[in-house]
Write a protein that holds these residues in place. Structure first.
Motif, PDB file in Angstrom:
ATOM      1  N   GLN A 144      -3.593  -4.413  -5.870  1.00 26.04           N
ATOM      2  CA  GLN A 144      -4.083  -4.092  -4.521  1.00 26.04           C
ATOM      3  C   GLN A 144      -4.994  -5.228  -4.094  1.00 26.04           C
ATOM      4  N   SER A 162       0.814  -1.224   0.000  1.00 28.23           N
ATOM      5  CA  SER A 162       0.000   0.000   0.000  1.00 28.23           C
ATOM      6  C   SER A 162       0.846   1.273   0.000  1.00 28.23           C
ATOM      7  N   TYR A 189      -2.444   4.305  10.620  1.00 31.24           N
ATOM      8  CA  TYR A 189      -2.197   3.431  11.781  1.00 31.24           C
ATOM      9  C   TYR A 189      -1.363   4.135  12.860  1.00 31.24           C
ATOM     10  N   GLY A 238      -7.397   8.049   4.428  1.00 29.82           N
ATOM     11  CA  GLY A 238      -7.154   7.595   3.050  1.00 29.82           C
ATOM     12  C   GLY A 238      -7.903   8.481   2.068  1.00 29.82           C
ATOM     13  N   ALA A 239      -7.671   9.792   2.184  1.00 30.65           N
ATOM     14  CA  ALA A 239      -8.493  10.777   1.456  1.00 30.65           C
ATOM     15  C   ALA A 239      -8.134  10.892  -0.021  1.00 30.65           C
ATOM     16  N   GLY A 240      -7.064  10.231  -0.466  1.00 34.10           N
ATOM     17  CA  GLY A 240      -6.707  10.238  -1.884  1.00 34.10           C
ATOM     18  C   GLY A 240      -6.500  11.652  -2.409  1.00 34.10           C
ATOM     19  N   GLY A 282     -10.660   2.561   1.410  1.00 32.46           N
ATOM     20  CA  GLY A 282      -9.341   2.362   2.006  1.00 32.46           C
ATOM     21  C   GLY A 282      -9.394   1.337   3.133  1.00 32.46           C
ATOM     22  N   TYR A 340      -6.136   8.754 -11.462  1.00 38.06           N
ATOM     23  CA  TYR A 340      -7.308   8.641 -10.584  1.00 38.06           C
ATOM     24  C   TYR A 340      -7.343   9.725  -9.487  1.00 38.06           C
ATOM     25  N   LEU A 380      -1.406   8.720   3.066  1.00 44.36           N
ATOM     26  CA  LEU A 380       0.022   8.418   2.900  1.00 44.36           C
ATOM     27  C   LEU A 380       0.622   9.128   1.691  1.00 44.36           C
ATOM     28  N   TYR A 381      -0.222   9.324   0.694  1.00 42.97           N
ATOM     29  CA  TYR A 381       0.252   9.725  -0.622  1.00 42.97           C
ATOM     30  C   TYR A 381       0.332  11.261  -0.700  1.00 42.97           C
TER      31      TYR A 381
END
Ligand SMILES: C[S@@+](CC[C@H](N)C(=O)[O-])C[C@H]1O[C@@H](n2cnc3c(N)ncnc32)[C@H](O)[C@@H]1O
Length: 246
Positions: free
Chosen positions: A190, A4, A98, A47-49, A114, A17, A69-70
């Motif tokens: 994934q 991930s 986490y 995990g809001a992308g 997510g 995306y 994370l991204y």
């Protein structure tokens, strides 16, 4: 390193995306969450992308913390929020859900697409964190993949100019597998744990959350090539678990 931490950046490079505009789907979901909660407030999105839902929620009146994370997802979220005039209402945090400390408490916690990245012990740990971010009586809204859709649609393949995408299903682990095979690079997959509401109830004891409601979602009809935004629970790709604190 866990898949991930690299998959979503590579997926973004292939598909774009995370740089998409807000879709009416995000606006409708933000309106539904707001109506269920009764009024806008503080909202943490895990995990809001690329920030499409975060911006839609800010437009609905929430003050949003968008955690992912991204890093580039966060950058896009800030641009999107600024473009819609709600920059002051969207704070991005680049970090791991986490371990990160996004502050709080938050009136609402959301997680779309997510949940299920980790193993069941990770999910339980994340749900315990969610409970600690919420005041008593508040709710989290979590998108959960259903086992039935992904088991039925394993083998579906979508060809594009740059890659081939294939759905699979790990029946033993009850996980959907989503593989991108670029024309000139190694394939990436994934793998997300799928859960029925009954499965989810088994995860919840000890987390501080209970399953208050389940909202059926939509389904992509692979043969017709059509996405239907609202189908029955037994047909949908994912549902929304409404998880009550306390
Ligand atoms: C399938 S994408 C969904 C993005 C967005 N919620 C949406 O619906 O468009 C999953 C997102 O979760 C993020 N993610 C995965 N593991 C994470 C972690 N441990 N901590 C924070 N974000 C994570 C990824 O970077 C990615 O943006």
């Amino acid at each position: 390193m866990h898949w991930s931490h690299t998959f979503y950046e590579q997926q973004d490079r292939l598909t774009g995306y995370y740089s998409q505009p807000i879709h009416p789907f995000h606006t409708a979901l933000a309106a539904r969450v707001t109506a269920h909660r009764g009024r806008p407030g503080t909202l943490l999105e895990l995990g809001a992308g690329g920030g499409q839902f975060a911006t839609a929620a800010a437009l609905a009146g929430h003050t949003v913390t968008a955690l992912d994370l991204y890093r580039r997802g966060g950058e896009h979220a800030r641009r999107l929020a600024a473009g819609h005039g709600v920059a002051a209402a969207v704070r991005t945090v680049t970090g791991d859900f986490y371990t990160a400390d996004p502050g709080g408490p938050f009136g609402t916690v959301c997680c779309w697409d997510g949940f299920g990245i980790g193993e069941d012990a990770d999910q339980r740990f994340l749900l315990s964190r969610v409970a600690r971010w919420l005041p008593e009586g508040a709710a989290a809204y979590v998108g959960v993949y259903t086992p039935w859709y992904w088991a039925q649609h394993a083998g579906f393949t979508r060809h594009t100019e740059g890659y081939t995408q294939t759905y699979g299903f790990d029946a033993d682990g009850c996980r959907m597998l989503d593989t991108y095979a670029p024309t000139a690079a190694p394939a990436l997959t994934q793998s997300l744990r799928c859960s029925s509401p009954a499965d989810l109830r088994l995860l919840l004891p000890g987390t501080g959350l209970t399953l208050a409601d389940v909202w059926a979602g939509g389904a992509y009809h692979t043969q017709a090539g059509v996405y239907q935004p609202q189908v029955s629970l037994g047909e949908c790709m994912s549902d929304v678990a409404v998880l009550q604190r306390g």
